[in-house]
Design an enzyme around this catalytic site. Structure first.
Site, PDB file in Angstrom:
ATOM      1  N   SER A 189     -28.027   7.669 140.520  1.00 25.86           N
ATOM      2  CA  SER A 189     -29.302   8.090 141.098  1.00 25.86           C
ATOM      3  C   SER A 189     -29.208   8.286 142.604  1.00 25.86           C
ATOM      4  O   SER A 189     -30.094   8.895 143.196  1.00 25.86           O
ATOM      5  CB  SER A 189     -30.387   7.057 140.781  1.00 25.86           C
ATOM      6  OG  SER A 189     -29.999   5.775 141.228  1.00 25.86           O
ATOM      7  N   HIS A 227     -27.986  13.142 136.328  1.00 24.80           N
ATOM      8  CA  HIS A 227     -28.915  12.054 136.617  1.00 24.80           C
ATOM      9  C   HIS A 227     -30.095  12.094 135.650  1.00 24.80           C
ATOM     10  O   HIS A 227     -30.968  12.960 135.747  1.00 24.80           O
ATOM     11  CB  HIS A 227     -29.393  12.162 138.069  1.00 24.80           C
ATOM     12  CG  HIS A 227     -30.397  11.115 138.448  1.00 24.80           C
ATOM     13  ND1 HIS A 227     -31.327  11.300 139.440  1.00 24.80           N
ATOM     14  CD2 HIS A 227     -30.622   9.866 137.957  1.00 24.80           C
ATOM     15  CE1 HIS A 227     -32.086  10.220 139.540  1.00 24.80           C
ATOM     16  NE2 HIS A 227     -31.674   9.334 138.657  1.00 24.80           N
ATOM     17  N   GLU A 236     -31.276  15.886 136.572  1.00 32.07           N
ATOM     18  CA  GLU A 236     -30.699  16.527 137.757  1.00 32.07           C
ATOM     19  C   GLU A 236     -29.206  16.718 137.507  1.00 32.07           C
ATOM     20  O   GLU A 236     -28.490  15.755 137.226  1.00 32.07           O
ATOM     21  CB  GLU A 236     -30.880  15.647 138.996  1.00 32.07           C
ATOM     22  CG  GLU A 236     -32.262  15.662 139.600  1.00 32.07           C
ATOM     23  CD  GLU A 236     -32.342  14.812 140.864  1.00 32.07           C
ATOM     24  OE1 GLU A 236     -32.775  15.334 141.891  1.00 32.07           O
ATOM     25  OE2 GLU A 236     -31.969  13.624 140.812  1.00 32.07           O
ATOM     26  N   ASN A 282     -34.993  11.562 144.308  1.00 32.59           N
ATOM     27  CA  ASN A 282     -35.051  10.295 145.047  1.00 32.59           C
ATOM     28  C   ASN A 282     -35.100  10.511 146.553  1.00 32.59           C
ATOM     29  O   ASN A 282     -35.716   9.727 147.282  1.00 32.59           O
ATOM     30  CB  ASN A 282     -33.868   9.401 144.672  1.00 32.59           C
ATOM     31  CG  ASN A 282     -34.107   8.670 143.363  1.00 32.59           C
ATOM     32  OD1 ASN A 282     -35.243   8.407 142.990  1.00 32.59           O
ATOM     33  ND2 ASN A 282     -33.043   8.357 142.658  1.00 32.59           N
TER      34      ASN A 282
END
Length: 727
Positions: free
Chosen positions: A430, A451, A463, A501
């Protein structure tokens, strides 16, 4: 041939049966664009000019019947205002009413998806026959509007108000057996018998066995409900649907009101009520954003399809690390038909992963989605192992071990020695740089990030992260596998936190700033939930886990020290609220205490409750007891998130505004009715947004400072979505 157009043809056979066939040239599906609707009018006019037509079949030459109106036209049409919208609706009502009033019986042969306008055109025919594999539905409320081509009028008269409300308010796609049971269709047959069944119904109507005129009378007359029945049907439904839809989505409730207002009216008046409500909803921001969301989703799907075409199929997969995440990945792969090896170094971890997969399969059985036999078959697609014995034959491996660069690097180097030269390696990280993780690999071109978001089975986004040495083949194969798993992959470039993130942590930074200034985290949660987030920031941090948040925050601080040096908002103890929670071993749901305390509800799920100890801890870091308005809280929270999205677009981390906005909606639950961070800026106006950011930056620092390019866009009157239909 009676009529031939670009999308519609009409031919008559020797028995006088005409077939109107939808077959839009140069397209994979049929859509009711404005041009196609004009063709339909011309085709019906040509039919009315024939003297010896005994009946009409509506058919499709494509796999789907008609998938609906052409949504790419919506923004342009709706921007013209209510007058143009009403004119369009009146035109279509006239055409569909003309179909309904033809001087011979009509039947729709529904061979595949018939959605939205595609469903509504079938409701205008006297009868409907349906393939066993087809589905029909009216999903317009998911776009912030309601069925405007007669769906709110004809469907309740066909299947009853209760069933119609359920279909329309829920926007569901309905299987053939369900359609038959409520009377939406007259017959369900195997695909190969569809044409014969349609002709049989017409012959029975011609002979008088079936009264097609009575069908028309029923559809054109008021609903047969007395006052008490109306109250039971509509008022009860409004309360239930309002609870499900929430305050930000007005279309489902408006649809019920339209059905209710039109219940006592004949066709023309009921359609006028429908058209007026459609026009009102079409001009709302919610509709604009939900239509934009659909268009963005099409952009993302198209890009994913282009990548997937470049890849050989992933027939066998592997996952390293068999905990909750590994078990979730294994379940998702196995349930979508790709066998997967699940490897760990400990038996207890293997058992944990299998337990997670079994639990998810069992839920599918409970919901009636799978039989026990199907569950057993799909579960057998997961093969647990403690060794690399069979990894030589794997097409793609997902590494899902602990979020530690040294551990991940060692595991990836180890698995590379045990797979084929063409095997694609991916890491479910992540935060850790894909370029960094590739340093010890012999074939870095075969490696990229993959991800997943937790919980894997629910979150649609994956992702796919391209490192500096990642090859196109690795990206294409990973995208193809994600799509095969039923996920929406978005390709991004490598940077700390990647896209989602990287954007999320400035939002947490805004939260930390609020805590340091003395805001009440419970109130912040309520304000942001009212804004549209599925949960407020404090609650979200508890779900993510304070240890995870601190670790990711450190990665962000290292990567972007100027903006994210301390995630913002260090209070009078020199620590953020997140750090204080972590230091006091309040990790969130994982140990039942964070910003809130957690108790198990009746279903065994964690339920948050107020915790005085957490409140005191946060008060202890506050520099002041400052009062904030709801608008202040929203600005402090949303501005850094939106600015970081802008930076990701400018830095080339994400390719288009459409992909950026869809990633936030699918990855962290950005309120869909607001369209995404970049549509949110567009709605505010770039000049107003920059002015707000500058005002906040003067007090709160670099996290709130606009980019030079954003300032230039604001000066030039630009938008992220320059054209209504552009993504």
């Amino acid at each position: 041939m009676i009529y031939q157009g670009n999308a519609i043809s009409v031919a008559r056979d020797d028995e006088g049966i005409a077939t109107l066939t939808f077959d839009l040239k140069d397209e994979s599906v049929n859509k009711l664009s404005s041009a196609v609707v004009q063709e339909l009018e011309q085709a019906l006019e040509a039919l009315r000019g024939e003297s010896d037509i005994a009946g009409l079949v509506l058919a499709s030459a494509k796999d789907a019947f008609i998938v609906g109106a052409d949504i790419t036209e919506f923004h342009g049409l709706f921007a013209k205002g209510e007058g143009e919208i009403q004119s369009m609706l009146e035109q279509v009502h006239g055409i569909f009413n003309g179909l309904e009033d033809l001087p011979f019986p009509t039947v729709s042969a529904i061979n595949g998806l018939a959605l939205g306008g595609g469903c509504e055109v079938t409701l205008a025919t006297d009868f409907r026959v349906m393939s066993e594999t087809a589905k029909i539905g009216l999903p317009e409320t998911k776009l912030g509007i309601l069925p405007g081509w007669g769906g709110c009028v004809r469907l309740p008269r066909l299947i009853g108000a209760d069933n119609a409300i359920e279909w329309i308010a829920g926007g569901t796609e309905n299987r053939a057996d369900a359609c038959l049971s409520v009377g939406a269709v007259d017959a369900v047959v195997p695909p190969e018998f569809l044409e014969a069944a349609a002709r049989d119904i017409l012959n029975r109507a011609r002979s008088g066995e079936l009264d097609y005129q009575a069908r028309r009378t029923e559809k054109c007359s008021p609903l047969g409900l007395d006052a008490i029945e109306q109250m039971m049907a509509f008022e009860t439904a409004k309360g239930y649907v309002a609870g499900k839809a929430g305050p930000h989505y007005p279309a489902p409730i408006e649809a019920i009101k339209v059905i209710q207002k039109g219940a006592g009216e004949e066709r023309a008046r009921a359609q006028a009520i429908e058209a007026k409500a459609f026009g009102k909803l079409a001009l709302t921001d919610v509709c604009y954003n939900l239509v934009g969301l659909f268009l963005n989703d099409q952009v993302v799907k198209k890009k994913g399809g282009q990548y997937a075409k470049q890849s050989a199929p992933v027939e066998r997969a592997g996952v390293l690390g068999a905990g909750i995440m590994g078990g979730g990945i294994a379940y998702q792969s196995a349930s979508k038909g790709t066998p997967i090896l699940m490897k760990d170094i400990k038996d207890e971890a293997i058992e944990l992963g299998l337990k997670e997969a079994r639990k998810l399969f069992a839920k599918q059985v409970e919901r009636g989605k799978l039989s026990n036999e199907q569950m057993a078959e799909q579960l057998s697609n997961i093969r647990p192992t403690l060794s690399y014995g069979d990894f030589a034959h794997i097409d793609l491996v997902v590494e899902a071990v602990v979020e530690n660069p040294k551990v991940k690097g060692a595991v990836l180097a180890e698995v590379e020695e045990n797979v084929g030269e063409d095997t694609i390696l991916t890491s479910n990280t992540s935060t850790i740089s894909i370029t960094r993780l590739a340093e010890n690999l012999k074939r870095p071109e075969n490696f990229c990030g993959m991800h997943f978001f937790n919980p894997v089975h629910r979150m649609p986004l994956v992702e796919v992260i391209r490192g500096e040495k990642t090859g196109d083949g690795a990206v294409a194969a990973t995208v193809a596998y994600a799509r095969k798993m039923g996920k929406t992959p978005i390709v991004v470039n490598d940077c700390p936190g990647f896209l989602v993130n990287r954007v999320l942590f400035p939002y947490f930074g805004g939260f930390s700033q609020l805590m340091a200034a003395g805001a009440d985290f419970q109130r912040v949660d309520k304000v942001m939930e009212k804004f549209g987030w599925p949960m407020g920031p404090a609650y979200l941090l508890d779900v993510v886990g304070m240890d995870t948040a601190v670790h990711a925050g450190e990665v962000m601080a290292e990567g972007f020290p100027e903006r994210m040096g301390s995630l913002g908002g260090a209070g009078n103890e020199g620590k953020s609220a997140i750090q204080v929670m972590f230091d006091n071993e309040r990790l969130g749901q994982k140990n039942a205490k964070g910003f809130y305390a957690y108790e198990e509800d009746k279903k065994g799920k964690p339920r948050k409750v107020r915790d005085e100890a957490a409140i005191e801890l946060v008060k202890g870091i506050a520099e002041s007891g400052r009062e904030f308005s709801d608008e202040d809280i929203i600005a402090w929270m949303m501005t850094p998130l939106c600015l970081e999205t802008v930076r990701c677009l400018e830095d080339g981390i994400v390719g288009t505004p459409a992909e950026a906005d869809m990633a936030l909606i699918y990855g962290i639950g950005f309120p869909p009715f607001r369209g995404g961070a970049l549509r949110y800026i567009d709605a505010m106006g770039l000049e107003a947004f920059v002015a707000q950011a500058d005002e906040l930056a003067a007090e709160l620092g670099a996290l709130y400072a606009p980019t030079d390019r954003l300032r230039e866009m604001a000066r030039n009157g630009e938008r992220f979505y320059q054209d209504a239909a552009e993504a």
